[in-house]
Design a protein around this motif. Structure first.
Motif, short mmCIF file in Angstrom:
data_model
loop_
_atom_site.label_atom_id
_atom_site.label_comp_id
_atom_site.label_asym_id
_atom_site.label_seq_id
_atom_site.Cartn_x
_atom_site.Cartn_y
_atom_site.Cartn_z
N ASP A 70 25.97 -104.53 -1.35
CA ASP A 70 25.66 -105.94 -1.13
C ASP A 70 24.60 -106.08 -0.04
OD1 ASP A 70 26.16 -108.78 -1.53
OD2 ASP A 70 27.03 -108.76 0.49
N TYR B 153 35.63 -115.22 9.68
CA TYR B 153 35.65 -116.32 8.72
C TYR B 153 36.01 -115.70 7.39
CZ TYR B 153 31.08 -114.36 7.64
OH TYR B 153 30.06 -113.49 7.32
N PRO C 255 30.68 -102.18 11.83
CA PRO C 255 29.44 -102.91 12.16
C PRO C 255 28.29 -101.93 12.33
CG PRO C 255 31.24 -103.41 13.71
CD PRO C 255 31.66 -102.22 12.93
N ASP D 243 38.39 -95.01 11.83
CA ASP D 243 38.03 -96.09 12.75
C ASP D 243 38.18 -95.55 14.17
OD1 ASP D 243 38.13 -99.52 12.42
OD2 ASP D 243 38.25 -98.63 14.41
N ALA D 244 37.32 -96.04 15.07
CA ALA D 244 37.42 -95.62 16.47
C ALA D 244 38.78 -96.06 17.04
CB ALA D 244 36.27 -96.25 17.25
N PHE E 18 29.74 -112.99 1.61
CA PHE E 18 30.36 -114.08 2.40
C PHE E 18 30.36 -115.40 1.64
CE2 PHE E 18 26.67 -116.68 3.26
CZ PHE E 18 25.66 -115.82 2.85
N ARG F 188 26.49 -103.56 6.56
CA ARG F 188 25.08 -103.72 6.91
C ARG F 188 24.30 -102.59 6.25
NH1 ARG F 188 26.15 -108.12 7.86
NH2 ARG F 188 25.89 -109.36 9.74
N THR G 138 29.37 -103.27 1.91
CA THR G 138 29.23 -104.73 2.06
C THR G 138 29.10 -105.06 3.54
OG1 THR G 138 31.63 -104.92 2.11
CG2 THR G 138 30.56 -105.37 -0.01
N GLY H 232 38.74 -102.97 10.63
CA GLY H 232 38.92 -104.23 11.37
C GLY H 232 39.38 -105.29 10.39
N LYS H 233 38.91 -106.52 10.59
CA LYS H 233 39.42 -107.63 9.77
C LYS H 233 39.09 -107.44 8.28
CE LYS H 233 37.35 -110.36 12.74
NZ LYS H 233 37.19 -109.46 13.88
N ILE H 234 37.82 -107.12 7.99
CA ILE H 234 37.42 -107.01 6.58
C ILE H 234 37.96 -105.72 5.97
CG2 ILE H 234 35.45 -106.86 5.00
CD1 ILE H 234 33.91 -108.65 7.03
P1 NAI Z 1 35.68 -106.10 12.98
O1 NAI Z 1 35.07 -106.13 14.34
O2 NAI Z 1 36.97 -106.85 12.74
O3 NAI Z 1 35.93 -104.58 12.53
C1 NAI Z 1 35.04 -103.55 12.75
C2 NAI Z 1 35.82 -102.26 12.88
O4 NAI Z 1 34.88 -101.19 13.02
C3 NAI Z 1 36.73 -102.23 14.10
O5 NAI Z 1 38.04 -101.84 13.72
C4 NAI Z 1 36.08 -101.19 15.03
O6 NAI Z 1 37.03 -100.45 15.78
C5 NAI Z 1 35.36 -100.30 14.03
N1 NAI Z 1 34.23 -99.59 14.62
C6 NAI Z 1 33.20 -100.11 15.34
N2 NAI Z 1 32.34 -99.16 15.70
C7 NAI Z 1 32.83 -97.99 15.21
C8 NAI Z 1 32.38 -96.65 15.26
N3 NAI Z 1 31.24 -96.31 15.88
N4 NAI Z 1 33.12 -95.71 14.65
C9 NAI Z 1 34.28 -96.05 14.02
N5 NAI Z 1 34.76 -97.30 13.93
C10 NAI Z 1 34.04 -98.26 14.53
O7 NAI Z 1 34.53 -106.61 11.99
P2 NAI Z 1 34.73 -107.28 10.56
O8 NAI Z 1 34.92 -108.73 10.69
O9 NAI Z 1 35.71 -106.48 9.77
O10 NAI Z 1 33.25 -107.07 9.95
C11 NAI Z 1 32.72 -105.78 9.69
C12 NAI Z 1 31.25 -105.91 9.36
O11 NAI Z 1 31.09 -106.54 8.08
C13 NAI Z 1 30.44 -106.81 10.30
O12 NAI Z 1 30.02 -106.12 11.45
C14 NAI Z 1 29.26 -107.20 9.44
O13 NAI Z 1 28.22 -106.28 9.65
C15 NAI Z 1 29.78 -107.06 8.01
N6 NAI Z 1 29.81 -108.34 7.30
C16 NAI Z 1 29.13 -108.46 6.11
C17 NAI Z 1 29.12 -109.64 5.41
C18 NAI Z 1 28.42 -109.79 4.08
O14 NAI Z 1 28.25 -110.93 3.61
N7 NAI Z 1 28.01 -108.73 3.41
C19 NAI Z 1 29.79 -110.84 5.97
C20 NAI Z 1 30.53 -110.59 7.18
C21 NAI Z 1 30.51 -109.40 7.83
#
Ligand code: NAI
Length: 333
Positions: free
Chosen positions: A261, A102, A209, A176-177, A301, A237, A235, A155-157
């Motif tokens: 954050d 989102y 994540p 990134d993995a 967010f 976790r 930003t 990833g996306k963010i």
């Molecule tokens: P995503 O799934 O698109 O990207 C995560 C990336 O991390 C992927 O490219 C994946 O390959 C990589 N990854 C996962 N485990 C790994 C590891 N052990 N070593 C290396 N790379 C690894 O997720 P997205 O959408 O980019 O979100 C990322 C995080 O942002 C979410 O998991 C969430 O915790 C956090 N988030 C925080 C928000 C806030 O308001 N502060 C709001 C939304 C998300």
């Protein structure tokens, strides 16, 4: 369907009601303020669906109570799912869905906003000027142009943040993995080992994540490997960073600053007005004393676009479940 929405805040209630188009989707939303935990799970009795957010604690005990009360679906209205015991849910026959995407821009833009505000000392400058103090001493920042930005998790963010940093004219390092190939072509980001990223980055932004493997990724050992001037932005976790080790590194002037954050013990603090209370968390209290730390309470967010996207996908997930359709955003252990 009857949906028990836990940990509801005013800012999201409106978006959920709007996405339910005045009940036209046929969902009955009941809003509860408490977080869903083993202590409050009884409130969900008779609700086939519970809708939860980042701080609800869906451990095995809470899930067992939900199953007993007839819950069949947990609909997360967030992307991260570290707060749900997926094994326990699977064993209890409760399915779990989330909102995987989102507006990644909401979080990426907030990360850059935090970085800029900390680097250019905007909160201090704002307070000074309001107080009639127009002095510039202590407000020196650095150009981001030409600096090396390390993005952990592309990833996306992380990718959205990388594109923004590219716009500032930064040199980009990634970890990134699964390296993001189109992002390499688009931005020239160079994937490197974590050690090299730590050694070379002027800014480190975390976008992986929270998993067992990423818990305390930034710990005392990592903090010894970074540049002494580095700004760390988180930003994603809170528990990606060992907050005590971070506080210690800041005290020893081992790093340049931190823009956060999220905080590893945020569950009982963030999203609440505790301004009349005595803060009991000594690590957070210490972090708040550093002039080179900027903290927001998990609001990355918080944009209209993101809230609308979250509400729409959440109710879409529930509608698909009700219709017995495949759940595109289902999580399995
Ligand atoms: P995503 O799934 O698109 O990207 C995560 C990336 O991390 C992927 O490219 C994946 O390959 C990589 N990854 C996962 N485990 C790994 C590891 N052990 N070593 C290396 N790379 C690894 O997720 P997205 O959408 O980019 O979100 C990322 C995080 O942002 C979410 O998991 C969430 O915790 C956090 N988030 C925080 C928000 C806030 O308001 N502060 C709001 C939304 C998300």
């Amino acid at each position: 369907m009857k949906i028990a929405v836990f940990d509801t805040h005013r800012f999201e209630r409106e978006a959920l009601e709007k996405a339910n188009v005045g009940g036209a989707l046929g969902h009955e939303l009941s809003f509860f303020e408490p977080m869903l935990t083993a202590q409050t799970a009884a409130l969900a009795e008779g609700f086939p669906v519970v809708c939860v957010f980042v701080h609800d604690r869906l451990d095995a005990a809470a899930i067992a109570l939900l199953a007993k009360g007839g819950t069949r679906l947990i609909a997360l209205r967030c992307a991260g799912f570290n707060n749900v015991d997926l094994n326990a849910a699977g064993e209890a026959g409760i399915r779990v869905v989330r909102v995987p995407e989102y507006s990644p821009y909401s979080v990426a833009e907030h990360a850059m906003g935090l970085l800029m505000a900390l680097n250019r000392k905007l909160p201090r400058a704002y307070n000074r000027v309001r107080d009639g103090n127009f002095s510039l001493d202590g407000l020196v920042g650095f150009d981001l142009h030409g600096k090396t930005v390390g993005v952990i998790g592309t990833g996306k963010i992380g990718a959205a943040f990388t594109r923004i940093a590219k716009g500032f004219g930064c040199r980009l390092l990634g970890y990134d993995a699964y390296p993001n190939q189109p992002l390499i072509a688009e931005t020239g980001i160079e994937y490197v080992s974590l050690d090299r990223l730590y050694a070379e980055a002027d800014v480190i932004s975390l976008h992986v994540p929270l998993f067992k493997e990423t818990f305390h990724l930034i710990n005392a050992e990592a903090l010894e490997k970074v540049k002494p001037s580095v700004i760390i932005v988180n930003t994603s976790r809170g528990a990606l960073i060992d907050a005590s080790a971070l506080s210690d590194a800041l005290k020893r002037k081992r790093i340049g600053g931190a823009a956060l954050d999220v905080y590893e013990e945020e569950e009982d603090l963030f999203f609440r007005d505790l301004s009349n209370e005595v803060l009991q968390d000594d690590v957070l209290a210490r972090l708040l004393t550093f002039p080179n730390v900027l903290i927001t309470a998990h609001q990355a967010f918080l944009t209209e676009e993101a809230l609308g996207g979250i509400a729409g996908t959440t109710l879409g997930n529930i509608t698909a479940f009700e219709a017995g359709k495949p759940l595109s955003f289902e999580l399995k252990a």
